[in-house]
Design an enzyme around this catalytic site. Structure first.
Site, PDB file in Angstrom:
ATOM      1  N   HIS A 368       2.445  16.418  -3.217  1.00  0.00           N
ATOM      2  CA  HIS A 368       1.027  16.059  -3.297  1.00  0.00           C
ATOM      3  C   HIS A 368       0.075  17.230  -3.134  1.00  0.00           C
ATOM      4  O   HIS A 368      -1.141  17.033  -3.213  1.00  0.00           O
ATOM      5  CB  HIS A 368       0.672  15.025  -2.213  1.00  0.00           C
ATOM      6  N   LYS A 555     -15.012  10.405  -0.798  1.00  0.00           N
ATOM      7  CA  LYS A 555     -13.652  10.920  -0.603  1.00  0.00           C
ATOM      8  C   LYS A 555     -13.619  11.627   0.745  1.00  0.00           C
ATOM      9  O   LYS A 555     -14.670  11.859   1.347  1.00  0.00           O
ATOM     10  CB  LYS A 555     -13.277  11.892  -1.717  1.00  0.00           C
ATOM     11  N   ARG A 556     -12.428  11.983   1.243  1.00  0.00           N
ATOM     12  CA  ARG A 556     -12.364  12.772   2.467  1.00  0.00           C
ATOM     13  C   ARG A 556     -13.232  14.020   2.328  1.00  0.00           C
ATOM     14  O   ARG A 556     -13.352  14.592   1.248  1.00  0.00           O
ATOM     15  CB  ARG A 556     -10.909  13.177   2.754  1.00  0.00           C
ATOM     16  N   LYS A 561     -12.862  19.962  -1.859  1.00  0.00           N
ATOM     17  CA  LYS A 561     -13.480  18.900  -2.649  1.00  0.00           C
ATOM     18  C   LYS A 561     -14.955  19.197  -2.929  1.00  0.00           C
ATOM     19  O   LYS A 561     -15.589  18.540  -3.740  1.00  0.00           O
ATOM     20  CB  LYS A 561     -13.321  17.560  -1.936  1.00  0.00           C
ATOM     21  N   THR A 663      -7.590   9.955  -7.291  1.00  0.00           N
ATOM     22  CA  THR A 663      -7.484   8.595  -7.818  1.00  0.00           C
ATOM     23  C   THR A 663      -8.869   7.939  -7.764  1.00  0.00           C
ATOM     24  O   THR A 663      -9.127   6.994  -8.513  1.00  0.00           O
ATOM     25  CB  THR A 663      -6.488   7.741  -7.015  1.00  0.00           C
ATOM     26  N   LYS A 667     -10.751   5.144 -10.399  1.00  0.00           N
ATOM     27  CA  LYS A 667     -11.424   3.906 -10.014  1.00  0.00           C
ATOM     28  C   LYS A 667     -12.848   3.879 -10.566  1.00  0.00           C
ATOM     29  O   LYS A 667     -13.311   2.864 -11.082  1.00  0.00           O
ATOM     30  CB  LYS A 667     -11.496   3.777  -8.483  1.00  0.00           C
TER      31      LYS A 667
HETATM   32  C1  LIG Z   1      -9.121   6.040  -3.651  1.00  0.00           C
HETATM   33  C2  LIG Z   1      -9.423   6.351  -2.260  1.00  0.00           C
HETATM   34  C3  LIG Z   1      -9.310   7.666  -1.795  1.00  0.00           C
HETATM   35  C4  LIG Z   1      -8.925   8.822  -2.690  1.00  0.00           C
HETATM   36  O1  LIG Z   1     -10.108   9.355  -3.268  1.00  0.00           O
HETATM   37  P1  LIG Z   1     -10.104  10.789  -3.994  1.00  0.00           P
HETATM   38  O2  LIG Z   1     -11.462  10.860  -4.606  1.00  0.00           O
HETATM   39  O3  LIG Z   1      -9.034  10.734  -5.037  1.00  0.00           O
HETATM   40  O4  LIG Z   1      -9.876  11.812  -2.965  1.00  0.00           O
HETATM   41  C5  LIG Z   1      -9.601   7.924  -0.470  1.00  0.00           C
HETATM   42  N1  LIG Z   1      -9.995   6.941   0.368  1.00  0.00           N
HETATM   43  C6  LIG Z   1     -10.143   5.667  -0.053  1.00  0.00           C
HETATM   44  C7  LIG Z   1     -10.594   4.636   0.921  1.00  0.00           C
HETATM   45  C8  LIG Z   1      -9.853   5.324  -1.363  1.00  0.00           C
HETATM   46  O5  LIG Z   1      -9.988   4.054  -1.763  1.00  0.00           O
END
Ligand SMILES: *Cc1c(COP(=O)(O)O)cnc(C)c1O
Length: 817
Positions: A368, A555-556, A561, A663, A667
Site C-alpha cells: 500500500h 481524507k487523512r 496529500k 479511493t 467515490k
Molecule cells: C474512502 C475513505 C478514505 C480514503 O480516502 P482517500 O482520499 O483515498 O485518502 C478515508 N477515510 C474514509 C472515512 C473514507 O471513507
C-alpha cells in the site's frame, strides 16, 4: 425502487421464507423492542427503536447467513481469508436494509410506528476500526466478496476503542477516545467457545526426536466476535471475524485471597490491552512492542482458526493450498509467513522446505505504500524477545532464499532482497514478498513504481509475481445508499442492473446530452448540497449557499496529500477577491475534513492553519458568499456519506508518486464530482476513463518529481519567482490569520522556503491556474452538469466488484457466482 429480495432463504426455525412485508416487520420491531430491549413503545428512546429495528433486520441477515454457511461446507469451495489490521466498516443498518431489498418495507413499518427511519439510522455508532483508505478498502472488499458469492472470512481485531474522535478546540485538533461498544453493538455475535491461545516470549527446545517446542512466558486467548456481511440481494453472506484478547485465567485467586486485589487483576489488564486500541496512524508503527503483539495476535488466531476449519473438512494438510487463499492487507499480517510455517512444521510435522512451499502457495500480499518511513521494520532484539520461534523461522527463510538466489546468477543487490538487514532489523515487506506467490499494487502507476523502486530486484528475480489490482469502491454504500436522489433517477433511466454490475452505469453516457435528465441530475445534486449545508450549519454553525461551487477535500491529513496546497490556494483566492470584489467571481465553498495522527505535529499545525484561515475568510464582509471555508471535525464513513453526494469538485492533489491509489477520488467521481488532481495513484486511470475534458489535471508527474528530488529542489527560487504564492506566504508570516500569535506558523513557512519536500511551491502556479479555469467552467451550468454526468457514467470500472474479480482470477484462483 427496491430490488427483489432473494426469497430462497429460509428461516432457521421453520424452513419457510421469513415474511418481509411492512406489517410483519412492524410486528417484529415491536416484539424486539419488548423482549430484547425490554421497553414498551411509550417509553422507548430513539436508540431503543434503533436497536429493535436492527434486531428485526438482523434476523433476515442471519437466515441468509446460515444458508450461505451451509452451502460453503456442502460445496467445499476454496475459501478466501482476508487478513487486515483495519476494517473501516461504518454503520451497518442501512447497508443491510438496502442489500436485502427491505428498504420500502422498513420505511413503511417505521412510518406506521411513528418513527423516523433516517433519524434512527443515525443512532447507530460508526464502527471506525481503521484509519483511512486501507481499512475502508477492506470493508468494500467484504461487501464485494459477499456480492460476488465468494466464500470468504475477513479477519481482524475487535478494538475496544476505534479511531479517536476529533474535536477542534480553538482550531487545534483534540483527540477523544472512541467507544463504539459502550452503547451495544447489535451486529456482532460473541463466540466464547471459539478461542485460541496466542503465545509470546519464552524459549525453544528440541526434544531430540525431531519435535520443536515453544515454551512461552505469556499466553492470551483470542476470542471470536462474528459480524455477518450481506452482499447485494442477500444471495450470499460472509463473516467478518474479529478477535478480542482475554486472559487465560480470569483471576489470580491466590493473590486475591492474600488481599492483593490490584495485582490479582493485573494479568487480565495485560491480556486485554492487546485489543484495546487502534493505532491512530497508518504510516508509522508506534508503540513498538504492543503493536507487534497486536499484529501477531490476530494473525496467529486467524491462521489457527482457518487451519482448524481445513482439518475438520479435509484429511491431508498438504492439500491446504488447494482450498485456502490468504490475503495480507499490507505488511501488518506479514508474520503469517512464519506463523503458517510454524503450524505446518512444528504442529503438523511437515519438513521445513515443504512447509515453505505450501505457505507460499496459500499467501499473497498487497502493498500500500512506497514511502520508506512507512515500510514496516522490527528490531531483531524486540522481535526475538516477543517471537523467538518466528525469529528462527525467518532466519531459515532468509538463509535458504539467499542461497537459492546466489545459485541463480541473476545480478541483484543483497541489501534489497534480504529480510534481516545485517542482523539489525527485519524488513516485513521483504518477508511478505518472499512468502507470497503474488504481490499486488493498488493502481497501475503504483504497481509500476513498485517494480522500479522498493521491489526492483525482487521483480528481476520473480518477473511474474507482481500484479496490479487497482482499488475499487462498493457502489452499494457509495452510491445506492448514500445518494438516494441520484440512485432514483439512474434506476428510472437505465434500470437497476448497475447496482450489482457497475459497468452497466455506462448506459447513462448518452443521458449527458439529454436536457431533461440533466435537469433532474442537477436537482438531485442541489438537494444533496442543501443536505450538506444543513450539516455544516449543525456542526460548525456556518451558513453556506447551496448554489456555490462545493469544492471538497476529505481524507487523512498528511503532508503528502497536500491539504496545505489547497489552503494556500484558498488564501490566494481570498486576496484576489479582496483586491477586486466587484469582479465576476464564482462563489465557492471549500470543505475540508480529516484527522491527523496525534503525534504528527506538522499535520496538526496544518489543521490549525485551515481553521485560522477559515475564521478570517468567513468573517470578512468584503468577501461575503464569494468564498466560504468549512473545516468539519471528525471525518469518518458516516460524514463521508453526507459530503460526497454534494461535491462538485474533488481535490486529489497529492505529490505525484506518493498516493498509492486513493479511493476517495473514485467515490467522488461516481457521485458526479469533477476531479482536480495530479497524475498520481488511480487519478491516472480515472482520467483515462472520463477523458481529459472531464478532469482537471495539473502539476509535476511522478517522473518529474523523481528527477527534481535527485538534482535537488530550490524552493526559495520558485517562491521568489511567484508573486501570488509569495504574497500568500508573507500574509501568513505577518500574522494575518493568527493576530494573537503571528509566529504560529513559522515552522511551516520555514519548511516551505527551505525544504518543501512535498513540492507544494513547485505545483502552486499550475494548481492556481487550473482552479481559475474551474471558476469559469462552473458558470456554464449546463455544460458542467453534462461533464458531471459523464464522470458518474464513466467510472463504473472502479467498482470493488471488478477489483475482487481481478484478485479471484489472478491471485486467489477462486470462482465468483
Ligand atoms: C474512502 C475513505 C478514505 C480514503 O480516502 P482517500 O482520499 O483515498 O485518502 C478515508 N477515510 C474514509 C472515512 C473514507 O471513507
Amino acid at each position: 425502487m427496491n430490488v427483489t429480495p432473494d426469497m430462497t432463504r429460509t428461516t432457521a426455525s421453520t424452513a419457510e421464507p421469513r415474511a418481509a412485508d411492512a406489517d410483519s416487520l412492524k410486528r417484529a420491531i415491536v416484539e424486539k423492542l419488548a423482549y430484547v430491549v425490554g421497553k414498551d413503545p411509550g417509553h422507548a428512546t430513539q436508540k431503543d427503536w434503533c436497536t429493535a429495528l436492527s434486531m428485526a433486520v438482523r434476523d433476515h441477515v442471519v437466515d441468509a447467513w446460515f444458508d450461505a454457511t451451509r452451502r460453503g461446507y456442502a460445496t467445499r469451495r476454496k475459501r478466501v481469508y482476508y487478513l487486515s489490521m483495519e476494517f473501516l466498516i461504518g454503520r451497518l443498518l442501512h447497508d443491510a436494509v438496502c442489500n436485502l431489498g427491505l428498504e420500502d418495507a422498513v420505511r413503511k413499518a417505521a412510518a406506521d410506528l411513528g418513527i423516523d427511519y433516517d433519524a434512527l439510522v443515525g443512532q447507530e455508532s460508526d464502527a471506525a476500526l481503521g484509519n483511512g483508505g486501507l481499512g475502508r478498502l477492506a470493508a468494500c472488499f467484504m461487501d464485494s466478496m459477499s456480492s460476488l458469492g465468494i466464500p470468504a472470512y475477513g479477519y481482524g481485531i475487535r478494538y475496544e476503542h476505534g479511531l479517536f474522535r476529533q474535536r477542534f478546540h480553538d482550531g487545534w485538533q483534540v483527540e477523544e477516545p472512541e467507544d463504539w461498544l459502550v452503547s451495544g453493538h447489535v451486529w456482532e455475535f460473541e463466540r466464547l467457545e471459539v478461542a485460541y491461545p496466542v503465545k509470546f516470549g519464552g524459549h525453544i527446545s528440541f526434544d531430540g526426536h525431531g519435535r520443536t517446542y515453544w515454551h512461552a512466558d505469556e499466553t492470551v486467548l483470542a476470542v471470536a466476535y462474528d459480524t455477518p456481511i450481506a452482499g447485494w440481494t442477500g444471495r450470499h453472506v460472509n463473516t467478518l471475524r474479529l478477535w478480542a484478547s482475554k486472559p487465560v485465567e480470569v483471576l489470580d485467586l491466590r493473590r486475591f485471597n492474600h488481599g492483593d486485589y490490584v495485582s490479582a487483576a493485573e494479568k487480565t489488564i495485560r491480556a486485554e490491552t492487546i485489543s484495546r486500541v487502534l493505532y491512530p496512524d497508518d504510516t508509522t508503527p508506534e508503540g513498538k512492542e504492543l503493536r507487534l503483539k497486536q499484529e501477531f495476535f490476530f494473525t496467529s488466531a486467524s491462521l489457527q482458526d482457518l487451519v482448524r476449519r481445513f482439518v475438520s473438512e479435509f484429511d491431508d494438510i498438504r492439500q491446504i493450498a488447494d482450498h485456502v487463499a490468504i490475503q495480507m492487507n499490507d505488511t501488518h499480517p506479514a508474520i503469517a509467513v512464519a506463523e503458517l510455517m510454524r503450524i505446518l512444521a512444528d504442529e503438523h510435522r511437515l519438513p521445513f522446505a515443504e512447509a515453505f512451499e505450501i505457505t507460499r502457495k496459500c499467501l499473497s500480499y498487497t502493498n500500500h505504500t512506497l514511502m520508506p518511513e512507512a515500510l514496516e521494520r522490527w528490531s531483531v532484539g524486540l522481535f526475538r524477545r516477543v517471537l523467538p520461534r518466528h525469529m528462527q523461522i525467518i532466519e531459515w527463510i532468509d538463509y535458504h532464499h539467499l542461497a537459492e538466489v546466489q545459485g541463480r546468477n541473476v545480478p541483484v543487490s543483497l541489501d534489497d532482497i534480504r529480510i534481516i538487514e545485517w542482523g539489525n532489523e527485519i524488513k516485513m515487506g521483504n518477508l511478505a514478498f518472499i512468502g507470497s506467490h503474488r504481490v499486488n499494487g493498488v493502481s497501475a502507476l503504483h504497481t509500476e513504481l513498485m517494480k522500479q523502486t522498493v521491489f526492483h530486484d525482487f521483480h528481476t528475480l520473480y518477473p511474474d509475481r507482481i500484479v496490479n489490482e487497482t482499488n475499487g469502491i462498493t457502489p452499494r454504500r457509495w452510491l445506492y445508499e448514500c445518494n438516494p436522489g441520484l440512485r432514483g433517477l439512474l434506476i428510472d433511466a437505465i434500470g437497476d442492473g448497475w447496482v450489482g454490475d457497475l459497468s452497466e452505469i455506462e448506459k447513462a453516457v448518452p443521458l449527458a446530452t439529454d436536457a431533461a435528465f440533466r435537469e433532474r441530475f442537477a436537482a438531485a445534486k442541489r438537494a444533496n448540497k442543501i443536505r450538506l449545508a444543513a450539516e455544516i450549519k449543525r456542526r460548525i454553525g456556518l451558513d453556506v449557499d447551496p448554489s456555490a461551487l462545493f469544492d471538497i477535500q476529505i481524507k487523512r491529513i498528511h503532508e503528502y496529500k497536500r491539504q496545505l496546497l489547497n489552503i494556500l490556494e484558498t488564501i490566494a483566492l481570498y486576496q484576489a477577491i479582496r483586491r477586486t470584489p466587484g469582479a465576476e467571481w464564482t462563489p465557492r465553498v471549500k470543505v475540508l475534513a480529516g484527522k491527523a495522527a496525534p503525534g504528527y505535529h506538522m499535520a496538526k499545525l496544518i489543521i490549525k492553519l485551515a481553521n485560522d484561515v477559515a475564521r478570517t475568510v468567513n468573517a470578512d464582509p468584503i468577501v461575503g458568499d464569494r468564498l466560504k471555508v468549512a473545516v468539519l471535525p471528525n471525518y469518518n464513513v458516516s460524514l463521508a456519506e453526507v459530503i460526497i453526494p454534494a461535491a462538485d469538485l474533488s481535490e486529489q492533489i497529492s505529490t505525484a508518486g506518493m498516493e498509492a491509489s486513493g479511493t476517495g477520488n473514485m467515490k467522488l467521481a461516481l457521485n458526479g464530482a469533477l476531479t482536480i488532481g495530479t497524475l498520481d495513484g488511480a487519478n491516472v486511470e480515472i482520467g483515462e476513463r472520463v477523458g481529459p475534458d472531464n478532469i482537471y489535471i495539473f502539476g509535476l508527474t511522478a517522473e518529474n518529481v523523481a528527477e527534481i528530488r535527485k538534482t535537488g529542489y530550490n524552493a526559495r527560487a520558485t517562491i521568489e519567482n511567484d508573486p501570488t504564492l509569495r504574497a500568500v506566504l508573507d500574509s501568513i508570516a505577518a500574522g494575518a490569520y493568527s493576530p494573537d500569535d503571528p509566529g504560529r506558523f513559522n515552522e511551516l513557512l520555514d519548511r516551505m522556503w527551505n525544504v518543501d519536500w512535498f513540492l507544494v511551491s513547485a505545483d502552486f502556479q499550475a494548481y492556481f491556474q487550473r482552479q481559475r479555469e474551474v471558476d469559469v467552467d462552473y458558470r456554464d451550468a449546463t455544460r458542467w452538469t453534462e461533464r458531471a454526468i459523464l464522470n458518474t457514467a464513466k467510472v463504473g470500472w472502479f467498482s470493488s466488484d471488478r477489483t475482487i474479480k481481478g484478485y479471484a482470477k489472478d491471485v486467489w484462483d477462486v470462482d465468483t457466482f
